[in-house]
Structures are given as C-alpha cells and as structure tokens.
Scaffold this motif. Structure first.
Motif, PDB file in Angstrom:
ATOM      1  N   SER A  47      81.145  28.568 161.821  1.00 61.87           N
ATOM      2  CA  SER A  47      81.537  29.564 162.822  1.00 61.87           C
ATOM      3  C   SER A  47      82.783  30.324 162.389  1.00 61.87           C
ATOM      4  CB  SER A  47      81.760  28.914 164.185  1.00 61.87           C
ATOM      5  OG  SER A  47      82.914  28.104 164.161  1.00 61.87           O
ATOM      6  N   ARG A  48      83.613  29.676 161.612  1.00 56.07           N
ATOM      7  CA  ARG A  48      84.887  30.286 161.216  1.00 56.07           C
ATOM      8  C   ARG A  48      84.800  31.046 159.890  1.00 56.07           C
ATOM      9  NH1 ARG A  48      90.491  28.853 163.131  1.00 56.07           N
ATOM     10  NH2 ARG A  48      91.714  30.212 161.816  1.00 56.07           N
ATOM     11  N   TYR A  49      84.059  30.490 158.942  1.00 54.29           N
ATOM     12  CA  TYR A  49      84.103  31.033 157.585  1.00 54.29           C
ATOM     13  C   TYR A  49      82.780  31.556 157.059  1.00 54.29           C
ATOM     14  CZ  TYR A  49      88.670  28.891 157.510  1.00 54.29           C
ATOM     15  OH  TYR A  49      89.962  28.548 157.801  1.00 54.29           O
ATOM     16  N   SER A  50      81.704  31.453 157.827  1.00 53.89           N
ATOM     17  CA  SER A  50      80.432  31.941 157.292  1.00 53.89           C
ATOM     18  C   SER A  50      80.425  33.457 157.283  1.00 53.89           C
ATOM     19  CB  SER A  50      79.264  31.389 158.100  1.00 53.89           C
ATOM     20  OG  SER A  50      78.932  32.236 159.145  1.00 53.89           O
ATOM     21  N   THR A  51      79.771  34.004 156.285  1.00 52.05           N
ATOM     22  CA  THR A  51      79.665  35.462 156.190  1.00 52.05           C
ATOM     23  C   THR A  51      78.347  35.873 156.784  1.00 52.05           C
ATOM     24  OG1 THR A  51      78.697  35.304 153.993  1.00 52.05           O
ATOM     25  CG2 THR A  51      81.091  35.589 154.127  1.00 52.05           C
ATOM     26  N   SER A  52      78.384  36.848 157.640  1.00 59.26           N
ATOM     27  CA  SER A  52      77.139  37.344 158.220  1.00 59.26           C
ATOM     28  C   SER A  52      76.863  38.721 157.615  1.00 59.26           C
ATOM     29  CB  SER A  52      77.214  37.407 159.735  1.00 59.26           C
ATOM     30  OG  SER A  52      78.472  37.829 160.164  1.00 59.26           O
ATOM     31  N   ARG A  98      91.438  22.224 152.910  1.00 58.35           N
ATOM     32  CA  ARG A  98      91.805  21.571 151.649  1.00 58.35           C
ATOM     33  C   ARG A  98      90.688  20.679 151.130  1.00 58.35           C
ATOM     34  NH1 ARG A  98      97.449  18.884 152.058  1.00 58.35           N
ATOM     35  NH2 ARG A  98      97.253  18.915 149.804  1.00 58.35           N
ATOM     36  N   MET A  99      90.082  19.906 152.023  1.00 59.91           N
ATOM     37  CA  MET A  99      88.992  19.027 151.613  1.00 59.91           C
ATOM     38  C   MET A  99      87.774  19.838 151.153  1.00 59.91           C
ATOM     39  SD  MET A  99      89.776  15.798 151.767  1.00 59.91           S
ATOM     40  CE  MET A  99      88.150  15.062 151.782  1.00 59.91           C
ATOM     41  N   TYR A 100      87.493  20.925 151.846  1.00 63.11           N
ATOM     42  CA  TYR A 100      86.361  21.771 151.452  1.00 63.11           C
ATOM     43  C   TYR A 100      86.581  22.307 150.043  1.00 63.11           C
ATOM     44  CZ  TYR A 100      82.864  25.443 151.403  1.00 63.11           C
ATOM     45  OH  TYR A 100      81.802  26.238 151.068  1.00 63.11           O
ATOM     46  N   ASN A 101      87.803  22.720 149.744  1.00 65.08           N
ATOM     47  CA  ASN A 101      88.102  23.223 148.404  1.00 65.08           C
ATOM     48  C   ASN A 101      87.935  22.144 147.343  1.00 65.08           C
ATOM     49  OD1 ASN A 101      88.640  25.859 149.239  1.00 65.08           O
ATOM     50  ND2 ASN A 101      90.782  25.405 149.661  1.00 65.08           N
ATOM     51  N   LEU A 102      88.145  20.891 147.716  1.00 56.69           N
ATOM     52  CA  LEU A 102      88.001  19.780 146.773  1.00 56.69           C
ATOM     53  C   LEU A 102      86.561  19.294 146.629  1.00 56.69           C
ATOM     54  CD1 LEU A 102      91.100  17.598 147.730  1.00 56.69           C
ATOM     55  CD2 LEU A 102      90.740  18.824 145.584  1.00 56.69           C
ATOM     56  N   VAL A 103      85.855  19.141 147.747  1.00 57.03           N
ATOM     57  CA  VAL A 103      84.548  18.480 147.703  1.00 57.03           C
ATOM     58  C   VAL A 103      83.385  19.372 148.140  1.00 57.03           C
ATOM     59  CG1 VAL A 103      85.598  16.219 148.037  1.00 57.03           C
ATOM     60  CG2 VAL A 103      84.746  17.463 150.024  1.00 57.03           C
ATOM     61  N   GLY A 104      83.659  20.577 148.576  1.00 59.17           N
ATOM     62  CA  GLY A 104      82.586  21.470 149.006  1.00 59.17           C
ATOM     63  C   GLY A 104      82.012  21.065 150.357  1.00 59.17           C
ATOM     64  N   GLU A 105      80.721  21.280 150.515  1.00 60.43           N
ATOM     65  CA  GLU A 105      80.058  21.068 151.807  1.00 60.43           C
ATOM     66  C   GLU A 105      79.643  19.617 152.035  1.00 60.43           C
ATOM     67  OE1 GLU A 105      76.878  23.878 152.168  1.00 60.43           O
ATOM     68  OE2 GLU A 105      78.249  25.570 152.261  1.00 60.43           O
ATOM     69  N   SER A 111      92.921  21.073 165.828  1.00 62.25           N
ATOM     70  CA  SER A 111      94.361  21.312 165.708  1.00 62.25           C
ATOM     71  C   SER A 111      94.635  22.033 164.390  1.00 62.25           C
ATOM     72  CB  SER A 111      95.125  19.989 165.739  1.00 62.25           C
ATOM     73  OG  SER A 111      94.892  19.265 164.540  1.00 62.25           O
ATOM     74  N   GLU A 112      95.818  22.577 164.260  1.00 63.35           N
ATOM     75  CA  GLU A 112      96.197  23.273 163.034  1.00 63.35           C
ATOM     76  C   GLU A 112      96.163  22.316 161.838  1.00 63.35           C
ATOM     77  OE1 GLU A 112     100.028  25.674 161.257  1.00 63.35           O
ATOM     78  OE2 GLU A 112      99.700  25.695 163.418  1.00 63.35           O
ATOM     79  N   ASP A 113      96.611  21.081 162.045  1.00 62.10           N
ATOM     80  CA  ASP A 113      96.576  20.081 160.969  1.00 62.10           C
ATOM     81  C   ASP A 113      95.145  19.782 160.538  1.00 62.10           C
ATOM     82  OD1 ASP A 113      99.350  19.871 160.889  1.00 62.10           O
ATOM     83  OD2 ASP A 113      99.394  18.106 162.207  1.00 62.10           O
ATOM     84  N   GLU A 114      94.237  19.672 161.519  1.00 64.85           N
ATOM     85  CA  GLU A 114      92.837  19.412 161.195  1.00 64.85           C
ATOM     86  C   GLU A 114      92.235  20.591 160.427  1.00 64.85           C
ATOM     87  OE1 GLU A 114      91.151  16.517 164.698  1.00 64.85           O
ATOM     88  OE2 GLU A 114      91.495  18.629 165.211  1.00 64.85           O
ATOM     89  N   TRP A 150      80.231  17.354 154.340  1.00 62.42           N
ATOM     90  CA  TRP A 150      80.814  17.270 155.682  1.00 62.42           C
ATOM     91  C   TRP A 150      81.130  15.843 156.105  1.00 62.42           C
ATOM     92  CZ3 TRP A 150      82.372  21.840 155.823  1.00 62.42           C
ATOM     93  CH2 TRP A 150      81.575  22.917 155.474  1.00 62.42           C
ATOM     94  N   SER A 151      80.277  14.895 155.751  1.00 56.89           N
ATOM     95  CA  SER A 151      80.536  13.504 156.148  1.00 56.89           C
ATOM     96  C   SER A 151      81.763  12.951 155.442  1.00 56.89           C
ATOM     97  CB  SER A 151      79.313  12.621 155.890  1.00 56.89           C
ATOM     98  OG  SER A 151      78.981  12.625 154.520  1.00 56.89           O
ATOM     99  N   LEU A 152      81.993  13.364 154.223  1.00 58.05           N
ATOM    100  CA  LEU A 152      83.186  12.929 153.500  1.00 58.05           C
ATOM    101  C   LEU A 152      84.445  13.509 154.150  1.00 58.05           C
ATOM    102  CD1 LEU A 152      84.117  11.343 150.993  1.00 58.05           C
ATOM    103  CD2 LEU A 152      83.963  13.472 149.712  1.00 58.05           C
ATOM    104  N   ILE A 153      84.380  14.768 154.528  1.00 53.79           N
ATOM    105  CA  ILE A 153      85.510  15.410 155.205  1.00 53.79           C
ATOM    106  C   ILE A 153      85.746  14.756 156.563  1.00 53.79           C
ATOM    107  CG2 ILE A 153      86.368  17.577 156.185  1.00 53.79           C
ATOM    108  CD1 ILE A 153      84.707  19.028 153.964  1.00 53.79           C
ATOM    109  N   ALA A 154      84.671  14.504 157.310  1.00 50.19           N
ATOM    110  CA  ALA A 154      84.790  13.888 158.640  1.00 50.19           C
ATOM    111  C   ALA A 154      85.407  12.497 158.547  1.00 50.19           C
ATOM    112  CB  ALA A 154      83.427  13.811 159.313  1.00 50.19           C
ATOM    113  N   GLY A 155      85.162  11.810 157.458  1.00 44.68           N
ATOM    114  CA  GLY A 155      85.732  10.475 157.272  1.00 44.68           C
ATOM    115  C   GLY A 155      87.252  10.470 157.190  1.00 44.68           C
ATOM    116  N   ARG A 156      87.827  11.629 156.911  1.00 46.60           N
ATOM    117  CA  ARG A 156      89.282  11.760 156.821  1.00 46.60           C
ATOM    118  C   ARG A 156      89.938  12.185 158.128  1.00 46.60           C
ATOM    119  NH1 ARG A 156      91.085   9.135 152.486  1.00 46.60           N
ATOM    120  NH2 ARG A 156      89.832   9.633 150.674  1.00 46.60           N
TER     121      ARG A 156
END
Length: 68
Positions: free
Chosen positions: A62-67, A32-39, A23-26, A41-47
C-alpha cells in the motif's frame, strides 16, 4: 433478509478496520529489512513482535507499490 444486510455491513466494517498503523520505528525497520532480504515478509515479521507477514506485506504494497 436481516442476515444479508448484516453480511454487507460486516464487509464494510472489515475493509475500514483492515488498515494497520505502524510506528515510525517499525516503518524504518521494515524498510531496512526489505533492503536486506527483499520480499521475505515472514522473516521481516519475525523481527517485529506482534506483526504478521500479511500485515507487513499489505503495508509495503500500500505504501511502496507502483501503480502503472
């Protein structure tokens, strides 16, 4: 032989079903969480209830990786 055909069908179904919608909220929270804690992922998923670290990492890559 039927088992071999079935296996290849399962693989194609899995690859199309593996795309996870957020969702847009997710998406906002993930960014926002990535900007705070980086990669972390488990910490972000906990939220985000019902989301796994793997889903979030896959979404991010898939969304933000640079190829290059």
């Amino acid at each position: 032989m039927a088992d071999m055909d079935r296996s290849s069908d399962d693989i194609s179904v899995d690859s199309t079903a593996s795309k996870v919608e957020f969702s847009e909220d997710e998406e906002t929270l993930i960014t926002r969480m990535y900007n705070l804690v980086g990669e972390r992922w488990s910490l972000i998923a906990g939220r985000i209830p019902g989301r796994t670290a793997e889903e979030i990492e896959k979404y991010w890559n898939s969304r933000y990786s640079t190829s290059e």
